[in-house]
Design a protein around this motif. Structure first.
Motif, PDB file in Angstrom:
ATOM      1  N   GLY A  74     -44.175  13.451  69.900  1.00 11.10           N
ATOM      2  CA  GLY A  74     -43.494  12.174  70.023  1.00 11.10           C
ATOM      3  C   GLY A  74     -42.655  12.143  71.278  1.00 11.10           C
ATOM      4  N   LEU A  75     -42.396  10.937  71.786  1.00  8.56           N
ATOM      5  CA  LEU A  75     -41.532  10.764  72.951  1.00  8.56           C
ATOM      6  C   LEU A  75     -40.599   9.594  72.675  1.00  8.56           C
ATOM      7  CD1 LEU A  75     -41.210  11.980  75.870  1.00  8.56           C
ATOM      8  CD2 LEU A  75     -42.392   9.922  76.667  1.00  8.56           C
ATOM      9  N   ASP A  76     -39.309   9.819  72.883  1.00  2.00           N
ATOM     10  CA  ASP A  76     -38.309   8.763  72.737  1.00  2.00           C
ATOM     11  C   ASP A  76     -37.868   8.329  74.129  1.00  2.00           C
ATOM     12  OD1 ASP A  76     -36.354   7.345  70.793  1.00  2.00           O
ATOM     13  OD2 ASP A  76     -35.065   8.130  72.385  1.00  2.00           O
ATOM     14  N   VAL A  77     -37.916   7.012  74.389  1.00  2.76           N
ATOM     15  CA  VAL A  77     -37.653   6.476  75.723  1.00  2.76           C
ATOM     16  C   VAL A  77     -36.513   5.480  75.649  1.00  2.76           C
ATOM     17  CG1 VAL A  77     -38.643   5.340  77.742  1.00  2.76           C
ATOM     18  CG2 VAL A  77     -40.117   6.728  76.249  1.00  2.76           C
ATOM     19  N   ARG A  78     -35.538   5.628  76.563  1.00  2.00           N
ATOM     20  CA  ARG A  78     -34.419   4.697  76.672  1.00  2.00           C
ATOM     21  C   ARG A  78     -34.349   4.166  78.094  1.00  2.00           C
ATOM     22  NH1 ARG A  78     -33.169   3.713  71.375  1.00  2.00           N
ATOM     23  NH2 ARG A  78     -33.309   5.670  70.223  1.00  2.00           N
ATOM     24  N   ARG A  79     -34.328   2.819  78.230  1.00  2.00           N
ATOM     25  CA  ARG A  79     -34.223   2.171  79.545  1.00  2.00           C
ATOM     26  C   ARG A  79     -33.159   1.083  79.451  1.00  2.00           C
ATOM     27  NH1 ARG A  79     -40.273   1.077  81.791  1.00  2.00           N
ATOM     28  NH2 ARG A  79     -39.207  -0.876  82.269  1.00  2.00           N
ATOM     29  N   PRO A  80     -31.879   1.445  79.526  1.00  2.83           N
ATOM     30  CA  PRO A  80     -30.805   0.456  79.392  1.00  2.83           C
ATOM     31  C   PRO A  80     -30.928  -0.663  80.412  1.00  2.83           C
ATOM     32  CG  PRO A  80     -29.933   2.698  79.329  1.00  2.83           C
ATOM     33  CD  PRO A  80     -31.374   2.812  79.737  1.00  2.83           C
ATOM     34  N   GLY A  81     -30.728  -1.894  79.936  1.00  2.55           N
ATOM     35  CA  GLY A  81     -30.739  -3.036  80.828  1.00  2.55           C
ATOM     36  C   GLY A  81     -32.095  -3.654  81.057  1.00  2.55           C
ATOM     37  N   TRP A  82     -33.160  -3.057  80.534  1.00  2.00           N
ATOM     38  CA  TRP A  82     -34.500  -3.592  80.712  1.00  2.00           C
ATOM     39  C   TRP A  82     -34.829  -4.550  79.574  1.00  2.00           C
ATOM     40  CZ3 TRP A  82     -38.186  -1.839  84.552  1.00  2.00           C
ATOM     41  CH2 TRP A  82     -37.634  -0.934  85.464  1.00  2.00           C
ATOM     42  N   ALA A  83     -35.909  -5.348  79.774  1.00  2.00           N
ATOM     43  CA  ALA A  83     -36.307  -6.317  78.754  1.00  2.00           C
ATOM     44  C   ALA A  83     -36.630  -5.622  77.435  1.00  2.00           C
ATOM     45  CB  ALA A  83     -37.512  -7.122  79.241  1.00  2.00           C
ATOM     46  N   VAL A  84     -37.258  -4.439  77.524  1.00  2.00           N
ATOM     47  CA  VAL A  84     -37.470  -3.598  76.346  1.00  2.00           C
ATOM     48  C   VAL A  84     -36.636  -2.343  76.572  1.00  2.00           C
ATOM     49  CG1 VAL A  84     -39.147  -2.360  74.936  1.00  2.00           C
ATOM     50  CG2 VAL A  84     -39.794  -4.525  76.014  1.00  2.00           C
ATOM     51  N   PRO A  85     -35.456  -2.258  75.953  1.00  2.00           N
ATOM     52  CA  PRO A  85     -34.522  -1.173  76.303  1.00  2.00           C
ATOM     53  C   PRO A  85     -34.859   0.181  75.705  1.00  2.00           C
ATOM     54  CG  PRO A  85     -33.573  -2.578  74.628  1.00  2.00           C
ATOM     55  CD  PRO A  85     -34.856  -3.233  75.030  1.00  2.00           C
ATOM     56  N   THR A 368     -52.328  -3.754  80.100  1.00  2.00           N
ATOM     57  CA  THR A 368     -53.280  -4.340  79.164  1.00  2.00           C
ATOM     58  C   THR A 368     -52.644  -5.637  78.683  1.00  2.00           C
ATOM     59  OG1 THR A 368     -54.070  -2.153  78.494  1.00  2.00           O
ATOM     60  CG2 THR A 368     -54.547  -4.009  77.015  1.00  2.00           C
ATOM     61  N   PRO A 369     -53.154  -6.791  79.100  1.00  2.00           N
ATOM     62  CA  PRO A 369     -52.445  -8.058  78.846  1.00  2.00           C
ATOM     63  C   PRO A 369     -52.080  -8.287  77.392  1.00  2.00           C
ATOM     64  CG  PRO A 369     -54.196  -8.404  80.444  1.00  2.00           C
ATOM     65  CD  PRO A 369     -54.343  -6.995  79.947  1.00  2.00           C
ATOM     66  N   GLY A 370     -52.946  -7.926  76.450  1.00  2.00           N
ATOM     67  CA  GLY A 370     -52.663  -8.179  75.045  1.00  2.00           C
ATOM     68  C   GLY A 370     -51.448  -7.448  74.515  1.00  2.00           C
ATOM     69  N   ASN A 371     -51.037  -6.374  75.188  1.00  2.00           N
ATOM     70  CA  ASN A 371     -49.868  -5.621  74.730  1.00  2.00           C
ATOM     71  C   ASN A 371     -48.566  -6.405  74.879  1.00  2.00           C
ATOM     72  OD1 ASN A 371     -51.456  -3.431  74.081  1.00  2.00           O
ATOM     73  ND2 ASN A 371     -50.998  -2.290  75.950  1.00  2.00           N
ATOM     74  N   TYR A 372     -48.593  -7.488  75.668  1.00  2.00           N
ATOM     75  CA  TYR A 372     -47.366  -8.231  75.954  1.00  2.00           C
ATOM     76  C   TYR A 372     -47.231  -9.503  75.119  1.00  2.00           C
ATOM     77  CZ  TYR A 372     -46.911  -4.997  79.808  1.00  2.00           C
ATOM     78  OH  TYR A 372     -46.788  -3.846  80.541  1.00  2.00           O
ATOM     79  N   ASP A 373     -48.181  -9.744  74.218  1.00  2.00           N
ATOM     80  CA  ASP A 373     -48.164 -10.992  73.461  1.00  2.00           C
ATOM     81  C   ASP A 373     -46.892 -11.172  72.649  1.00  2.00           C
ATOM     82  OD1 ASP A 373     -50.604 -11.587  74.513  1.00  2.00           O
ATOM     83  OD2 ASP A 373     -51.762 -11.090  72.717  1.00  2.00           O
ATOM     84  N   ARG A 374     -46.352 -10.083  72.115  1.00  2.00           N
ATOM     85  CA  ARG A 374     -45.176 -10.183  71.249  1.00  2.00           C
ATOM     86  C   ARG A 374     -43.905  -9.658  71.911  1.00  2.00           C
ATOM     87  NH1 ARG A 374     -47.464  -8.269  65.284  1.00  2.00           N
ATOM     88  NH2 ARG A 374     -49.266  -9.684  65.229  1.00  2.00           N
ATOM     89  N   LEU A 375     -43.978  -9.375  73.197  1.00  2.00           N
ATOM     90  CA  LEU A 375     -42.797  -8.884  73.899  1.00  2.00           C
ATOM     91  C   LEU A 375     -42.085 -10.038  74.590  1.00  2.00           C
ATOM     92  CD1 LEU A 375     -44.168  -5.585  75.497  1.00  2.00           C
ATOM     93  CD2 LEU A 375     -42.847  -5.856  73.396  1.00  2.00           C
ATOM     94  N   PRO A 376     -40.809  -9.846  74.958  1.00  2.00           N
ATOM     95  CA  PRO A 376     -40.084 -10.912  75.675  1.00  2.00           C
ATOM     96  C   PRO A 376     -40.798 -11.297  76.965  1.00  2.00           C
ATOM     97  CG  PRO A 376     -38.598  -9.151  74.979  1.00  2.00           C
ATOM     98  CD  PRO A 376     -39.978  -8.662  74.710  1.00  2.00           C
ATOM     99  N   ALA A 377     -40.670 -12.567  77.350  1.00  2.00           N
ATOM    100  CA  ALA A 377     -41.317 -13.052  78.570  1.00  2.00           C
ATOM    101  C   ALA A 377     -40.903 -12.228  79.787  1.00  2.00           C
ATOM    102  CB  ALA A 377     -40.984 -14.523  78.780  1.00  2.00           C
TER     103      ALA A 377
END
Length: 477
Positions: A74-85, A368-377
């Motif tokens: 497993g990998l845990d990822v943190r990106r503070p301030g990004w659209a997906v943090p 992969t365009p379909g991966n963004y369907d449910r993510l913030p614009a």
């Protein structure tokens, strides 16, 4: 309508050519012959039924009982301030560095490459053109107890001229800090092509990059690292191909100097805040293990599956393993633009959690365009709409190519080069126009261009040839 392929035995990939040994052979005929001699049967299996693989009772990580090959963690990822943090995900951890090597020799002054016809369990179309050597450390140290890797010692102890020798990363979204040694060694003495190998003109190999699922990812990354050589007259029609050929000259101009580009990338790497740490596979959020596989609860991104392989003509006759199976076909594109007559590519300083140095230069669009369907614009990649709606007359290269078939199951991306007249993202801090000769220079060093950008760089080399091959494949029309 986009250009199609003149029909022949390779689904439209040109005439028969003379190879280094003097025999006339069609590459497709040869690959079909090898496929008949080296059959491979791949069966989907539940992860629980993989012989020699065990899920750790505490962490849930998938490991081989030998302790070698690779681990699914497993990998845990943190990106503070990004659209997906932040998020967590499965990832392949394969800390050993493999060797991807191609032998080169000149026949009547023309460079030829010793290519292997090789099948991998994840290849969507079977046998593909592969490097002379394509082996992980576990394989070439024979942890699998199989046959030795042919030609390996010509790279471990090179006897010829080393044209390229650089460590490069692989997919940072699916591998954790994976790297391979990319090598090209030129030999002067005759080296016999063993069964399953052929000497092919460099020009021909580059032409075949326009064929869907034919030149494998490992061959493409090595081709990208090969310095500019002779072999194949550049286009003289004054069109885009001729501009590409001229733009490979280190004396050509550039929008930004190389020190300026390196300073920009160093600044991005030093200021971007990304925290990626391995965690037990059992602790990844929003992923579920059921029906013999691991999948995201949304049904997007990828799955971790199991396969059983029965192979004739490989170092080992049968094995089982986990693989990553992406959901959907990706889009990978360089927008290119002529600046002062020199072709530049719009590179993206891209963050991927598995990179050794956090950020590498990527194509303009890689997703992969379909991966963004449910993510913030705001999470949607810039310029994706421009790539998806590009006029056919602006598309200079367009074909579907598969990714590494040893770890990824039927992973395919549509690779495109699209020419524009204006800068679509003026002043964007994560994008820079880079001249093609500067891409070549950066590829002499590790961890600057990611594996997708390296594939497109190899495809751009092909566009400079005075070739009869179309750059837009029938499969990508």
């Amino acid at each position: 309508m986009r250009r199609g392929c003149p029909r022949d035995s390779f689904g439209g990939i040109g005439p028969r050519r003379t190879l280094g040994g003097g025999a006339v052979i069609d590459v497709h005929d040869w690959l079909r012959e090898v496929a008949g001699q080296t059959s491979m049967r791949v069966t989907r299996l539940p992860l629980e039924e993989l012989a020699g693989w065990r899920a750790d009772p505490v962490t849930g990580d998938l490991r081989h009982v030998s302790g070698g090959f690779f681990t699914v963690e497993g990998l845990d990822v943190r990106r503070p301030g990004w659209a997906v943090p932040g998020w967590s995900q499965p990832i392949i951890n394969q800390p050993e560095a493999g060797i991807l090597g191609i032998l080169l020799r000149r026949v009547a002054g023309e460079p030829h490459l010793l290519m292997q016809a090789k099948n991998e369990p994840g290849n969507p179309g079977g046998v593909q053109l592969s490097p002379t050597v394509q082996a992980t450390r576990s394989n070439y140290t024979r942890l699998h107890r199989g046959r030795a890797v042919p030609y390996l010692e010509l790279f471990r102890r090179p006897r010829g001229r080393v044209l390229a020798d650089v460590r490069q990363s692989e997919q940072g979204a699916w591998f954790f800090r994976k790297r391979n040694r990319n090598m090209v060694v030129e030999v002067s003495e005759h080296v016999e092509a063993a069964e399953g190998f052929r000497w092919l003109p460099l020009r021909r190999v580059r032409e075949l990059l326009s064929a869907p699922d034919l030149v494998n990812m490992d061959a493409r990354t090595v081709l990208a690292c090969l310095p500019v050589l002779g072999g194949g007259e550049p286009r003289s029609d004054g069109g885009f191909g001729a501009a590409v050929a001229r733009s490979r000259d280190p004396r050509a101009g550039a929008r930004h100097g190389l020190p300026e580009l390196l300073s920009w990338l160093s600044g991005v790497r030093s200021t971007v805040e990304v925290h990626a740490r391995p965690v037990p596979l059992a602790q990844v959020r929003h992923w579920r293990r059921s029906d013999g596989r691991i999948a995201h609860e949304s049904g997007r991104f990828f799955e971790v599956i199991g396969v059983g392989v029965e192979a004739r003509g490989r170092e080992v006759a049968s094995w089982t393993q986990p693989m990553i199976a992406p959901v959907g076909t990706g889009v990978v594109a360089f927008l290119v633009r002529r600046i002062g007559g020199v072709v530049h590519a719009l590179a993206h300083a891209r963050v991927e959690p598995g990179y050794t140095d956090v950020v590498e230069l990527a194509p303009t669009v890689q997703c992969t365009p379909g991966n963004y369907d449910r993510l913030p614009a705001a999470a949607r990649p810039p310029l994706l709409a421009e790539v998806l709606t590009a006029p056919a007359g602006r598309v200079r290269f367009d074909t579907v190519l598969s990714e590494e078939g040893g770890r990824f199951y039927h992973a395919r991306n549509r690779y495109q080069v699209i020419e524009v007249d204006e800068n679509p993202l003026p002043g964007h801090p994560a994008f820079r126009w880079i001249a093609l000769h500067q891409l070549d220079e950066l590829l002499r060093h590790s961890y600057y261009l990611n594996v997708q950008a390296r594939t497109l760089n190899a495809c751009l080399h092909a566009l400079a040839l005075g070739s009869r091959e179309p750059a837009v494949s029938a499969a990508a029309r």
